[in-house]
Design an enzyme around this catalytic site. Structure first.
Site, PDB file in Angstrom:
ATOM      1  N   GLY A 100      14.478  19.484  76.833  1.00  0.00           N
ATOM      2  CA  GLY A 100      13.052  19.194  76.676  1.00  0.00           C
ATOM      3  C   GLY A 100      12.575  19.513  75.277  1.00  0.00           C
ATOM      4  CG  ASN A 101       9.668  17.573  73.564  1.00  0.00           C
ATOM      5  OD1 ASN A 101       8.471  17.766  73.682  1.00  0.00           O
ATOM      6  ND2 ASN A 101      10.260  16.463  74.015  1.00  0.00           N
ATOM      7  NE  ARG A 102       9.366  25.223  69.875  1.00  0.00           N
ATOM      8  CZ  ARG A 102       9.635  26.378  70.463  1.00  0.00           C
ATOM      9  NH1 ARG A 102       8.832  26.840  71.393  1.00  0.00           N
ATOM     10  NH2 ARG A 102      10.690  27.073  70.114  1.00  0.00           N
ATOM     11  CB  SER A 103       5.263  17.539  73.631  1.00  0.00           C
ATOM     12  OG  SER A 103       4.071  16.880  74.003  1.00  0.00           O
TER      13      SER A 103
END
Ligand code: C5P
Length: 418
Positions: free
Chosen positions: A226-229
């Protein structure tokens, strides 16, 4: 100054959004224990820039002393039709000047009176005197709410264009759980914004698709890439479009947003699910605002059971990744204008500009995510909008909601806007 203090100070430089600036809202309160929530709703409406007038039924005035509203709102408070000190025909003036009327809580009796055109107290008379959009937020015991008479009255109001907000499911004052709970203040305020948008907004009759959040590409049932968005930027665009009257489909990895009244939410996890949902919504849509952070790669295979730690002899593990489709580039529908986002950490303009043509975008919204007051997680953003012809528009530090308005303004000004 500590790093945290500095960030707060900078974030405060962007004025708070005022989606209801210049609007006058009449809040009608009828008798229900949930009337305490209408106090908070009045505050939220005024925080959003509105001036709120309040009308109370006699039973509402028993639950909430009128002084509470008098101390709180900038507008007038109507309680007693026969009070000689109140302005003459106060209900007529309040009804006429309203941009929207919110009846919250709306009791079964008040709903019946609204449906039948009975005006016998400040709330029902003001509603009769107003041609503004009407938002009705029912609150009552679940058995009362299910009564065919109540349902028929609500149907009648809906057929005449009223917005029915709620009720929600939850704990009821009458005991137990059920359908009949007044919506939370944040949703009530959102319903007013939505109703005003649908009646006078610039995007009435348009359908806008917005994506939000980082995709989650499964490794196994409990882990993902995943990512930090946080999805805040996408939600802000969706709210701004809703407030301007558009039909909005929000395709998000972050769940239903608070205050999302009037927004159709589709929850997804992966890039492929997001692509499929956009595909379903795209026909007839006018714009796709792609604020989601889509993972460029996903694990080649998602294990069906949780991966175990390898033997001690084997050092590390290798995860094979395969490329995801470029979702925004892959979507093509007549009339559909596409807006992309570019989160960059270096050479912002050049990197973002290259993506406009490659992805078939009307324009791209670029932000430097290495700054602490812009980009992921925070409420504010500092963006540059770039189009295919080399046009560059730099915006100052703004709340994401206001960035959303700026994006929609630019869309409406685009020559491809149908
Ligand atoms: O990751 P990148 O900078 O290329 O993202 C630019 C735009 O393209 C964003 O709007 C993002 O949502 C979109 N995108 C996409 N599919 C991908 C990667 C990015 O639609 N696989």
């Amino acid at each position: 100054m500590s790093g945290d203090g500095g960030e707060v100070a900078r974030a405060e430089q962007a004025p708070a959004p005022q989606p209801l600036r210049g609007r006058r809202v009449c809040l009608g309160v009828s008798g229900s224990i949930s009337a305490y929530k209408s106090v908070e709703a009045a505050r939220r409406l005024e925080d959003a820039g509105a001036i709120v007038d309040v009308a109370l039924t006699p039973s509402a005035a028993r639950f909430i002393p009128p002084l509470t509203f008098r101390s709180l709102v900038k507008g007038e408070v109507a309680v007693d039709l026969w009070d000689p000190s109140a302005p003459a025909e106060q209900h007529v003036a309040m009804g006429r000047r309203a941009d929207a009327m919110l009846v919250a809580p709306a009791s079964a009796t008040t709903i019946a009176k609204l449906a039948q055109g009975i005006g016998d107290n400040p709330v029902t008379l003001t509603a009769l005197a107003s041609s503004a959009p009407l938002v009705v937020a029912p609150a009552m015991d679940a058995v009362m709410f299910a009564q065919p008479s109540v349902q028929a009255n609500l149907e009648l109001l809906k057929a005449r264009g009223a917005f029915i907000a709620g009720p929600g499911i939850g704990r009821l004052a009458s005991g137990g759980q059920g359908l009949g709970r007044l919506l939370e203040p944040v949703e009530l305020a959102a319903a007013v914004r939505s109703a005003i948008g649908r009646s006078v907004g610039e995007l009435r009759g348009r359908h806008i698709i917005v994506t939000a959040g980082g995709t989650r590409e499964p490794i196994d049932p409990v882990r993902f890439v995943g990512n930090r968005s946080s999805g805040k930027m996408g939600v802000a665009v969706a709210e701004a479009a809703r407030d301007q009257g558009a039909a909005v489909t929000l395709i998000t990895t972050q769940g239903r947003p608070q205050g999302g009244y009037g927004i159709v939410v589709r929850e997804v996890e992966t890039a492929l699910e997001m692509q499929a949902e956009i595909g379903k919504a795209a026909r007839g849509a006018h714009a796709l605002v792609m604020a989601a952070a889509v993972a460029d790669y996903r694990p080649a295979e998602a294990s069906e059971s949780k991966l175990k730690k390898q033997d001690a002899e084997q050092e590390g593990m290798t995860l094979e990744l395969v490329e995801n489709p470029d979702v925004v580039a892959s979507i093509d529908a007549a009339k559909l204008l596409k807006v992309g986002f570019a989160a960059e950490t270096d050479d912002l303009i050049r990197n973002a500009q290259a993506k406009v043509a490659k992805k078939g975008l009307a324009f791209i919204v670029a932000n430097d995510v290495s700054q602490s007051d812009a980009g992921f997680q925070v409420e504010t953003n500092r963006v540059v909008m770039l189009d295919a012809n080399g046009g560059v528009e730099r915006l100052p530090l703004m709340h994401k909601y206001d960035v959303g308005w700026a994006i929609l303004d630019r869309l409406r000004a685009h020559r491809g806007w149908a």
